[in-house]
Enzyme design. Sequence first.
Site, PDB file in Angstrom:
ATOM      1  CG  HIS A   1      -2.127   0.825   1.059  1.00  0.00           C
ATOM      2  ND1 HIS A   1      -2.102   2.191   1.152  1.00  0.00           N
ATOM      3  CD2 HIS A   1      -3.397   0.483   0.744  1.00  0.00           C
ATOM      4  CE1 HIS A   1      -3.315   2.661   0.930  1.00  0.00           C
ATOM      5  NE2 HIS A   1      -4.120   1.643   0.663  1.00  0.00           N
TER       6      HIS A   1
ATOM      7  CG  ASP B   1      -9.805  -3.299  -0.969  1.00  0.00           C
ATOM      8  OD1 ASP B   1     -10.681  -2.960  -0.171  1.00  0.00           O
ATOM      9  OD2 ASP B   1      -9.226  -2.522  -1.713  1.00  0.00           O
TER      10      ASP B   1
END
Length: 401
Positions: free
Chosen positions: A284, A340
Site C-alpha cells: 500500500h 480489500d
Amino acid sequence: LGADPADQVESGLKVLDRGYLNTACMESNITFIDGKRGYIQYRDYSIDHLFRNNDFEEVAHLVMFGKLPSPSEKLTFRRALAKGMEAPQSVIDVITAFPRDSLTFPMILAGLSAYAGVDPGTEATHHEGRAYYLGNMKEVDAAIIRTLAALATVIAITYCHKRGRKFTPADPNGSFVANTLLMMGFTKDGKADPEIEECFERLWILYADHEMTNSTAAVLHAASTLTDPISSLVSGIVSAYGPLHGGAIDLAYKGFEEVGTVENVQSLISDVKAKKQRLFGYGHRIYKTVDPRSKFIREMIAEKQDKVNKNPLLRVAFEIDRIANEDPYFTSRNLKANADLYGCFLYTALGFETDIIIAMACLSRTPGAMAHWRESMQQGPMLWRPLQVFTGTVAPPTARS
Ligand code: ACO
C-alpha cells in the site's frame, strides 16, 4: 531537465514527482489517514467509533455532507437515494445490450454513461456552457445523491443481466444497502437478505472514503474541468478497475485459485521474491503498518467463520500472510495484506463472485468520491494540468514551423 533546459524553465519551478509521492493536490477536511500509526478518521470521528456505533447510511451522510444525520435527515437522505435508484429505460437498454458474458466493468461504465445522458445536471453542465455546479450547493447535494444511487442501480442491473436474474426496483422506503441487495436479488422472503444487509451496513463503513486514492484523484482530475459528477465518477471507476488499484482484488483471488493449496504457496512466494510477479492484494502506498481496517474485517470473518472457513482459499491466504509477516523481502518493504484482500473472503462467503466484489467495493467508496467532488465545487475552479519533463530532442528552429 531534458534536451533544452532553457525551454523548460520558462514556467518557473518544475518538480518531477512520478506517482505524486510528495505532491498534495487538494486541501480537504473529509478524511485523515496516518499510515505509520494505522489510523483513519472521517470528518471528526475515528472509523473505530463509526464502525461500532453507526450504519452505512449515517456514515455516507457524514462523509458527503460533513455531519451525522438527525433521524429526519437520515430519512430524507434514504428517500432521496431510493428515488435516485429509479432506473431510466435507456440505462437498462444499454446494459442489457451487452452479451451476458461480457466483462462487468465495461457494462457498468456504459450504464453510468447512459445515466449521465439523461441526468438533468449533465444537461445543464454541458449544454448550457456555464459553471453550473460551482458553488451551487443545493444542486451539488442533490447531484451527488443521484450519482451514488445511479451506481448502485447500474451495478444491480449489470449483475442481474449477467446472471439472467430479474431486476427488482428499489423500495422507496428501503435503506441504501437493503435496496442495493433487493435490486441485485440477494433476498429472503422478498426482502434484502438480513444477514448480508447487517454485514454490509458495517463493512461498507470501512470503505466509505480513503482520501486521495488513485480513483478519487481521477474523479477530482475530471472535476477540475467542472464536469458533472456522473462523468467524474466514470473517470474514477476506470481507475479503480486497474490491476494496481481495486482490480488487484480480482487478481489476488485468481492468484489464490492458481496456487490452490497451502503446499504450493512457497513457489508463488519464490516467484514474487525473484520479481517474476507481484503479490496482488499486498502493499500500500500509504500504510507502512497494518491497515487499520483489517482488524474489523478479521472480526467480521470470525463472526462468519462457519461460512468463510468453507473456502479452502482462506487457508492459502493465511499461509501467504504468515510468510509475508516473517520473510525479510516483505518485512523490509513493509508489504502487508491490504484490507480489500480479506474483505473479499467475506463477500465470497456471502455468495458474491470476484467480478462483482470490485464493483461493490467501488460502490461503498462512492460516498467518499462524491464528498471530494462536492468539496472541489466549494473550493472554486482550478484546472488540474500537471507539467511534464520533455526528454526528447528539441527540433532546431527551422524544423519547428
Ligand atoms: N508484491 C511484491 N513486491 C512488491 C509489491 C507486491 N505486491 N508491492 C511492492 N513491492 C515491492 C516493489 O517491487 C519494490 O521493491 P524494490 O524496492 O526492490 O524495487 C518495493 O516493494 C516498493 O514498491 P513500489 O511499487 O515502489 O511501492 P508503491 O508504494 O509505489 O506501490 C502498490 C503500492 C502499487 C499498491 C504496490 O504495493 C503493488 O503493486 N501492490 C500490488 C497491487 C495491489 O494489491 N494493489 C492494491 C492496493 S490497495 C487498493 O488500491 C485497493
